[in-house]
Design a protein around this motif. Structure first.
Motif, PDB file in Angstrom:
ATOM      1  N   ARG A  68       1.141 -10.729 -17.574  1.00 33.46           N
ATOM      2  CA  ARG A  68       1.859 -11.645 -18.458  1.00 33.46           C
ATOM      3  C   ARG A  68       1.284 -13.063 -18.360  1.00 33.46           C
ATOM      4  NH1 ARG A  68       6.441 -10.173 -21.051  1.00 33.46           N
ATOM      5  NH2 ARG A  68       7.665  -8.369 -20.352  1.00 33.46           N
TER       6      ARG A  68
ATOM      7  N   PRO B 134       3.993  -9.130 -25.539  1.00 33.46           N
ATOM      8  CA  PRO B 134       5.003  -8.201 -25.010  1.00 33.46           C
ATOM      9  C   PRO B 134       4.379  -7.064 -24.211  1.00 33.46           C
ATOM     10  CG  PRO B 134       4.700  -7.870 -27.376  1.00 33.46           C
ATOM     11  CD  PRO B 134       3.913  -9.089 -27.012  1.00 33.46           C
TER      12      PRO B 134
ATOM     13  N   VAL C   2       4.725  -3.094 -23.034  1.00 35.76           N
ATOM     14  CA  VAL C   2       5.284  -1.751 -23.192  1.00 35.76           C
ATOM     15  C   VAL C   2       4.794  -0.913 -22.020  1.00 35.76           C
ATOM     16  CG1 VAL C   2       5.288   0.365 -24.567  1.00 35.76           C
ATOM     17  CG2 VAL C   2       5.422  -1.863 -25.710  1.00 35.76           C
TER      18      VAL C   2
ATOM     19  N   SER D 133       9.286  -5.185 -17.978  1.00 30.94           N
ATOM     20  CA  SER D 133       8.673  -4.792 -19.246  1.00 30.94           C
ATOM     21  C   SER D 133       9.640  -5.091 -20.386  1.00 30.94           C
ATOM     22  CB  SER D 133       8.344  -3.296 -19.241  1.00 30.94           C
ATOM     23  OG  SER D 133       7.484  -2.969 -18.170  1.00 30.94           O
ATOM     24  N   ASP D 134       9.102  -5.208 -21.586  1.00 34.61           N
ATOM     25  CA  ASP D 134       9.952  -5.431 -22.753  1.00 34.61           C
ATOM     26  C   ASP D 134      10.515  -4.125 -23.296  1.00 34.61           C
ATOM     27  OD1 ASP D 134       9.627  -8.420 -23.344  1.00 34.61           O
ATOM     28  OD2 ASP D 134       7.554  -7.749 -23.125  1.00 34.61           O
ATOM     29  N   ALA D 135       9.759  -3.057 -23.173  1.00 31.44           N
ATOM     30  CA  ALA D 135      10.210  -1.753 -23.650  1.00 31.44           C
ATOM     31  C   ALA D 135       9.456  -0.671 -22.909  1.00 31.44           C
ATOM     32  CB  ALA D 135       9.973  -1.602 -25.154  1.00 31.44           C
TER      33      ALA D 135
ATOM     34  N   MET E 213       7.302  -3.639 -31.464  1.00 33.53           N
ATOM     35  CA  MET E 213       7.264  -4.937 -30.809  1.00 33.53           C
ATOM     36  C   MET E 213       7.017  -6.068 -31.817  1.00 33.53           C
ATOM     37  SD  MET E 213       7.868  -4.481 -27.542  1.00 33.53           S
ATOM     38  CE  MET E 213       9.086  -3.361 -28.237  1.00 33.53           C
TER      39      MET E 213
ATOM     40  N   ASP F 166      17.811  -4.803 -15.952  1.00 34.97           N
ATOM     41  CA  ASP F 166      16.635  -5.140 -16.764  1.00 34.97           C
ATOM     42  C   ASP F 166      15.890  -3.886 -17.204  1.00 34.97           C
ATOM     43  OD1 ASP F 166      17.147  -7.857 -16.585  1.00 34.97           O
ATOM     44  OD2 ASP F 166      15.893  -8.129 -14.806  1.00 34.97           O
TER      45      ASP F 166
ATOM     46  N   ARG G 284      17.514  -2.106 -20.233  1.00 31.69           N
ATOM     47  CA  ARG G 284      17.200  -2.672 -21.548  1.00 31.69           C
ATOM     48  C   ARG G 284      15.884  -2.105 -22.087  1.00 31.69           C
ATOM     49  NH1 ARG G 284      19.943  -7.312 -19.466  1.00 31.69           N
ATOM     50  NH2 ARG G 284      18.095  -8.068 -18.358  1.00 31.69           N
ATOM     51  N   ALA G 285      14.889  -1.991 -21.210  1.00 30.98           N
ATOM     52  CA  ALA G 285      13.598  -1.440 -21.643  1.00 30.98           C
ATOM     53  C   ALA G 285      13.727   0.033 -22.025  1.00 30.98           C
ATOM     54  CB  ALA G 285      12.565  -1.619 -20.533  1.00 30.98           C
TER      55      ALA G 285
ATOM     56  N   ARG H 152      15.532   0.468 -25.407  1.00 31.91           N
ATOM     57  CA  ARG H 152      14.655   0.236 -26.553  1.00 31.91           C
ATOM     58  C   ARG H 152      13.840   1.490 -26.861  1.00 31.91           C
ATOM     59  NH1 ARG H 152      12.040  -5.774 -26.787  1.00 31.91           N
ATOM     60  NH2 ARG H 152      11.819  -5.108 -28.957  1.00 31.91           N
TER      61      ARG H 152
END
Length: 342
Positions: free
Chosen positions: A139, A146, A148, A161-163, A177, A325, A328-329, A332
């Motif tokens: 990051r 983002p 994945v 991670s975002d997803a 994304m 957290d 949430r990923a 998604r």
């Protein structure tokens, strides 16, 4: 119950098992050496009795051996199906017959359930190839891009991670994304396949599945020529292997392709038990197995499933902050669902 009770409760053969499990025995005799079936039945019977007593649900990945997959599992499927089943499960106890990241995902999605895994050492080369600190470093190198992460990762990696995605929806999750560039980790071969299916630029990590990375294009060609077989490959295989395949798809998509195409002979380029378990569903198809065993999946046995249920041991825990957290990923991923075309 003390851990030394497992030996005392070792199940024994009784003559009635042959009659009570005649239908299962007939199925297993087509999938495993027939002399093994009488040895499996006492364990299967004891496990089925124990899970009723415990109010437990046994979930088994498609790479589990047939005596587990067909003999004791209440729910079977790929990683995406198991995650969805855990989220929807109303049993008090989930026994996850798979590898550790799958049990973590089940606990994250079903936090009020007791999640057990029969062997704590059932790991994954992909999950061990990357850490949360590695993701933070990526990051920092790619600000605003983002992340994945493949579901084959630890809870700690999912949490940063975002997803998440599985091989069944990786392309769709990446495109969801809404970015021109996405960090995709950790499988470089799955990442290369996803990159070939989308215009999104992917930043890849150098991870690989120790089962699928062993396959070679030469093996694939030899199998096609020697056995006149259709080739079906998992996208975790190297690109030159995928180039030889008649179909590339996730664990679940392989079964749907077989249902649609009904080939006379097929080679599944993936983990060995996948072909064993699909053979029961498609008895008219001749399965050639140029396969590799997953040493982690094979750590799960009827004996340690029985011990797990008997002693309620190897409970999986995920710290609350990490779980929040990571959830949430994973959610998604579930929101995108299964959109793989066959």
């Amino acid at each position: 119950m003390p851990t030394n009770t497992a030996a005392a409760h070792r199940p024994r053969w009784t003559p009635d098992l042959a009659e009570r499990y005649a239908e299962l025995s007939a199925k297993l005799e087509q999938l495993v050496p027939c002399l093994e079936v009488p040895m499996h039945l006492p364990w299967i019977d004891a496990i089925n009795r124990l899970k009723r007593e415990r109010g437990a649900m046994i979930m088994a990945h498609s790479y589990q051996s047939p005596e587990i997959f067909h003999g004791v599992a209440d729910f079977t499927g790929d990683s995406l199906a198991l995650a969805q089943a855990a989220a929807d499960c109303d049993a008090g106890i989930i026994v996850l017959c798979g590898v550790h990241f799958m049990a973590e995902s089940a606990k994250i999605l079903a936090p009020d359930r007791t999640v057990l895994i029969p062997d704590l050492e059932a790991g994954c080369s992909l999950a061990s190839s990357i850490t949360a600190d590695d993701v933070r470093a990526l990051r920092a190198q790619h600000p605003g891009v983002p992340v994945v992460s493949y579901v084959n990762t630890s809870a700690a990696v999912k949490a940063v991670s975002d997803a998440c995605c599985t091989s069944a929806n990786a392309v769709q999750v990446v495109e969801a994304m809404g970015a021109g560039k996405v960090i995709f980790l950790p499988d470089r071969f799955l990442g290369a396949y996803v990159a070939s299916q989308t215009d999104v630029e992917l930043v890849l990590w150098n991870g690989a599945c120790e089962v699928h990375e062993q396959f070679t294009a030469q093996q694939a060609r030899h199998t096609r020529e020697r056995f006149e077989a259709k080739l079906v490959a998992h996208p975790e295989c190297p690109p030159d292997v995928l180039a030889e395949a008649d179909f590339v798809g996730s664990t679940s998509a392989m079964g749907r392709w077989l249902e649609k195409e009904k080939p006379q002979r097929v080679a599944l380029i993936t983990e060995c038990s996948m072909a064993d378990n699909l053979k029961a569903q498609f008895p008219a198809i001749d399965f050639v197995k140029p396969c590799n065993l997953c040493p982690h999946m094979k750590r799960i046995t009827l004996e340690n499933i029985h011990a797990c249920l008997l002693e309620l041991k190897h409970e999986v825990h995920v710290p609350a902050d990490v779980a929040a957290d990571a959830r949430r990923a994973l959610e998604r991923m579930l929101a995108v669902g299964r959109r793989e075309r066959v």
